[in-house]
Design an enzyme around this catalytic site. Structure first.
Site, PDB file in Angstrom:
ATOM      1  N   GLU A  23       0.822  -1.215   0.000  1.00  0.00           N
ATOM      2  CA  GLU A  23       0.000   0.000   0.000  1.00  0.00           C
ATOM      3  C   GLU A  23       0.857   1.267   0.000  1.00  0.00           C
ATOM      4  O   GLU A  23       2.047   1.227   0.321  1.00  0.00           O
ATOM      5  CB  GLU A  23      -0.946   0.018   1.210  1.00  0.00           C
ATOM      6  CG  GLU A  23      -0.220   0.036   2.548  1.00  0.00           C
ATOM      7  CD  GLU A  23      -0.988   0.755   3.649  1.00  0.00           C
ATOM      8  OE1 GLU A  23      -1.447   1.894   3.417  1.00  0.00           O
ATOM      9  OE2 GLU A  23      -1.113   0.185   4.742  1.00  0.00           O
ATOM     10  N   LYS A  84      -5.133  10.980   0.802  1.00  0.00           N
ATOM     11  CA  LYS A  84      -5.343   9.637   1.353  1.00  0.00           C
ATOM     12  C   LYS A  84      -6.649   9.102   0.767  1.00  0.00           C
ATOM     13  O   LYS A  84      -7.707   9.695   0.963  1.00  0.00           O
ATOM     14  CB  LYS A  84      -5.420   9.731   2.887  1.00  0.00           C
ATOM     15  CG  LYS A  84      -5.760   8.426   3.589  1.00  0.00           C
ATOM     16  CD  LYS A  84      -5.814   8.635   5.106  1.00  0.00           C
ATOM     17  CE  LYS A  84      -6.459   7.452   5.809  1.00  0.00           C
ATOM     18  NZ  LYS A  84      -6.613   7.662   7.258  1.00  0.00           N
ATOM     19  N   VAL A 104      -5.466   0.454   3.007  1.00  0.00           N
ATOM     20  CA  VAL A 104      -5.643  -0.996   2.887  1.00  0.00           C
ATOM     21  C   VAL A 104      -6.889  -1.299   2.055  1.00  0.00           C
ATOM     22  O   VAL A 104      -6.863  -2.155   1.160  1.00  0.00           O
ATOM     23  CB  VAL A 104      -5.735  -1.644   4.285  1.00  0.00           C
ATOM     24  CG1 VAL A 104      -6.203  -3.093   4.179  1.00  0.00           C
ATOM     25  CG2 VAL A 104      -4.379  -1.566   4.996  1.00  0.00           C
ATOM     26  N   ASP A 136     -16.680   5.850  14.036  1.00  0.00           N
ATOM     27  CA  ASP A 136     -15.473   5.771  13.213  1.00  0.00           C
ATOM     28  C   ASP A 136     -14.944   4.340  13.177  1.00  0.00           C
ATOM     29  O   ASP A 136     -14.240   3.886  14.079  1.00  0.00           O
ATOM     30  CB  ASP A 136     -14.403   6.733  13.746  1.00  0.00           C
ATOM     31  CG  ASP A 136     -13.241   6.894  12.777  1.00  0.00           C
ATOM     32  OD1 ASP A 136     -13.200   6.154  11.769  1.00  0.00           O
ATOM     33  OD2 ASP A 136     -12.375   7.746  13.029  1.00  0.00           O
ATOM     34  N   SER A 138     -12.919   1.955  10.401  1.00  0.00           N
ATOM     35  CA  SER A 138     -12.224   2.053   9.123  1.00  0.00           C
ATOM     36  C   SER A 138     -12.937   1.252   8.041  1.00  0.00           C
ATOM     37  O   SER A 138     -13.395   0.126   8.270  1.00  0.00           O
ATOM     38  CB  SER A 138     -10.797   1.526   9.266  1.00  0.00           C
ATOM     39  OG  SER A 138     -10.177   1.512   7.990  1.00  0.00           O
ATOM     40  N   ALA A 139     -12.990   1.840   6.857  1.00  0.00           N
ATOM     41  CA  ALA A 139     -13.553   1.137   5.692  1.00  0.00           C
ATOM     42  C   ALA A 139     -12.693  -0.060   5.299  1.00  0.00           C
ATOM     43  O   ALA A 139     -13.115  -0.883   4.490  1.00  0.00           O
ATOM     44  CB  ALA A 139     -13.690   2.104   4.522  1.00  0.00           C
ATOM     45  N   ASP A 140     -11.492  -0.173   5.882  1.00  0.00           N
ATOM     46  CA  ASP A 140     -10.654  -1.361   5.615  1.00  0.00           C
ATOM     47  C   ASP A 140     -11.422  -2.639   5.948  1.00  0.00           C
ATOM     48  O   ASP A 140     -11.305  -3.647   5.248  1.00  0.00           O
ATOM     49  CB  ASP A 140      -9.389  -1.353   6.490  1.00  0.00           C
ATOM     50  CG  ASP A 140      -8.387  -0.290   6.087  1.00  0.00           C
ATOM     51  OD1 ASP A 140      -8.629   0.422   5.090  1.00  0.00           O
ATOM     52  OD2 ASP A 140      -7.364  -0.176   6.792  1.00  0.00           O
ATOM     53  N   LYS A 157      -3.104  -1.183  15.295  1.00  0.00           N
ATOM     54  CA  LYS A 157      -2.432  -0.422  16.352  1.00  0.00           C
ATOM     55  C   LYS A 157      -3.323  -0.277  17.566  1.00  0.00           C
ATOM     56  O   LYS A 157      -4.544  -0.248  17.467  1.00  0.00           O
ATOM     57  CB  LYS A 157      -2.050   0.956  15.819  1.00  0.00           C
ATOM     58  CG  LYS A 157      -0.871   0.895  14.881  1.00  0.00           C
ATOM     59  CD  LYS A 157      -0.048   2.173  14.999  1.00  0.00           C
ATOM     60  CE  LYS A 157       1.221   2.043  14.199  1.00  0.00           C
ATOM     61  NZ  LYS A 157       0.992   2.228  12.756  1.00  0.00           N
TER      62      LYS A 157
HETATM   63  N1  PSU Z   1      -2.215   1.611  10.460  1.00  0.00           N
HETATM   64  C1  PSU Z   1      -0.906   1.855  10.564  1.00  0.00           C
HETATM   65  N2  PSU Z   1      -0.275   2.661   9.660  1.00  0.00           N
HETATM   66  C2  PSU Z   1      -0.959   3.211   8.615  1.00  0.00           C
HETATM   67  C3  PSU Z   1      -2.355   2.904   8.490  1.00  0.00           C
HETATM   68  C4  PSU Z   1      -2.941   2.112   9.430  1.00  0.00           C
HETATM   69  O1  PSU Z   1      -0.293   1.360  11.478  1.00  0.00           O
HETATM   70  O2  PSU Z   1      -0.371   3.954   7.819  1.00  0.00           O
HETATM   71  C5  PSU Z   1      -3.117   3.433   7.299  1.00  0.00           C
HETATM   72  C6  PSU Z   1      -3.455   2.264   6.362  1.00  0.00           C
HETATM   73  O3  PSU Z   1      -3.324   2.705   5.036  1.00  0.00           O
HETATM   74  C7  PSU Z   1      -4.907   1.989   6.684  1.00  0.00           C
HETATM   75  C8  PSU Z   1      -5.401   3.379   6.983  1.00  0.00           C
HETATM   76  O4  PSU Z   1      -5.618   1.384   5.628  1.00  0.00           O
HETATM   77  O5  PSU Z   1      -4.348   3.973   7.735  1.00  0.00           O
HETATM   78  C9  PSU Z   1      -6.687   3.377   7.775  1.00  0.00           C
HETATM   79  O6  PSU Z   1      -7.162   4.682   7.888  1.00  0.00           O
HETATM   80  P1  PSU Z   1      -8.657   4.952   8.395  1.00  0.00           P
HETATM   81  O7  PSU Z   1      -8.650   4.554   9.826  1.00  0.00           O
HETATM   82  O8  PSU Z   1      -8.868   6.401   8.166  1.00  0.00           O
HETATM   83  O9  PSU Z   1      -9.554   4.086   7.536  1.00  0.00           O
HETATM   84 MN    MN Z   2     -12.064   6.544   9.909  1.00  0.00          MN
END
Ligand code: PSU
Ligand code: MN
Length: 303
Positions: A23, A84, A104, A136, A138-140, A157
């Site tokens: 990624e 992003k 992701v 909140d 993540s869409a992951d 994390k």
């Molecule tokens: N976790 C990490 N480092 C990162 C990310 C997540 O330890 O850089 C990044 C990844 O690209 C993940 C994104 O898909 O943050 C998730 O962001 P959000 O929570 O806004 O969906």
């Molecule tokens: Mn988010």
């Protein structure tokens, strides 16, 4: 779909060879310069060393690229104008002709379209602490429920709600297995404190699991292969807890929300630990790149 696949990647996919997606959000928004470029290049090198072809994914001038070249990697690592992008943002970036780093969710989505089955990263997005109020998540996670790509990562994390993230993956029907462990890794820490129902013992078993997932689960979800750091490589747990508390407090104070939460906390973590978190972060990504390559090689040999 207007997708540009790098010739080396297309050639490997055509002959059924091993390919590993990487990624770009962790390059543009997850790590500071110049470490980010070093990690990007080193991850590709380790995928090659493991016997697979790397395909770092990102969006350049609106075009999704499966396999960035050297100049494009540098763009991701150095330009301020790289958005992003989660999966839903890809059409916006295309319509506007933007540069963007893929999360992701977006990376797995583009990898699946290209026919790539392995993806290595550091940590997944997940359910944020306080999601009950903020919603909140993540869409992951939703992306993994509909995207047949195996993600090798070191868990999520601790800035996130780890048990809630695991519950959510269960609800979505995404299989999660530990690589030689039945403890879910805690990214900077080898053990998040949450157990896993299943583990795989080696790369061959992981490859068979990828095939069985495709065979038996009609919704074609992804798979999470959770690969912990060796305990000796982890962040000192006391330092970890201190950095986490400080980061969360400051986030609250400044009212950071939405897509900015993850990059903000990662940056705070690096500062609070005097760069130690960065060192550990690099090691995590590199370990996962190598493992994903070896699983991709095993998969190419069995399918
Ligand atoms: N976790 C990490 N480092 C990162 C990310 C997540 O330890 O850089 C990044 C990844 O690209 C993940 C994104 O898909 O943050 C998730 O962001 P959000 O929570 O806004 O969906
Ligand atoms: Mn988010």
């Amino acid at each position: 779909m207007s997708l540009a696949i790098r010739p080396e990647v297309a050639e490997a996919l055509e002959r059924g060879g091993p390919v590993v997606a990487l990624e770009s959000t962790l390059i543009s928004h997850g790590l500071p310069h110049p470490d980010n470029l070093e990690v990007a290049r080193e991850s590709e090198r380790l995928v090659r060393e493991g016997g697979a072809v790397p395909a770092t994914i990102g969006v350049v001038g609106g075009t999704p690229k499966v396999g960035l070249d050297g100049a494009e990697l540098k763009l991701m690592a150095t330009s301020d104008g790289v958005e992003k992008l989660s999966a839903r943002d890809l059409p916006v970036a295309a319509a506007k002709g933007l540069h963007g780093a893929t999360t992701v969710a977006a990376t797995a989505h583009l990898a699946a379209i290209a026919g790539i089955r392995l993806f290595a990263t550091g940590g997944l997005g997940g359910v944020h602490r306080g999601a009950r109020e903020s919603w909140d998540v993540s869409a992951d996670l939703a992306a993994l429920a509909r995207t047949p790509v195996a993600v090798v990562c070191s868990g999520v994390k601790s800035i996130l709600d780890v048990p809630a993230t695991l519950e959510y993956l269960e609800t979505l029907g995404v299989p999660v297995v530990g690589f030689r462990t039945r403890r879910f890794p805690g990214f900077y820490l080898a053990d998040s404190g949450s157990p896993l129902a299943w583990s795989v013992g080696d790369e061959g078993e992981a490859a068979r699991l990828i095939l069985a997932t495709a065979d038996l689960l009609p919704d074609h979800p992804g798979l999470v292969v959770a690969n912990p750091l060796a305990e000796g490589d982890q962040l000192d747990p006391a330092l970890h807890d201190r950095a986490l508390r400080a980061g969360l407090e400051e986030m609250e104070r400044r009212g950071v929300r939405g897509g900015d939460v993850t990059p903000f906390l990662l940056d705070r973590f690096a500062t609070e630990t005097g760069g130690e978190s960065l060192r550990v972060n690099k090691r995590i990504i590199q370990g996962n790149a190598g493992l994903a390559a070896r699983i991709a090689v095993a998969l190419a040999g069995t399918s």
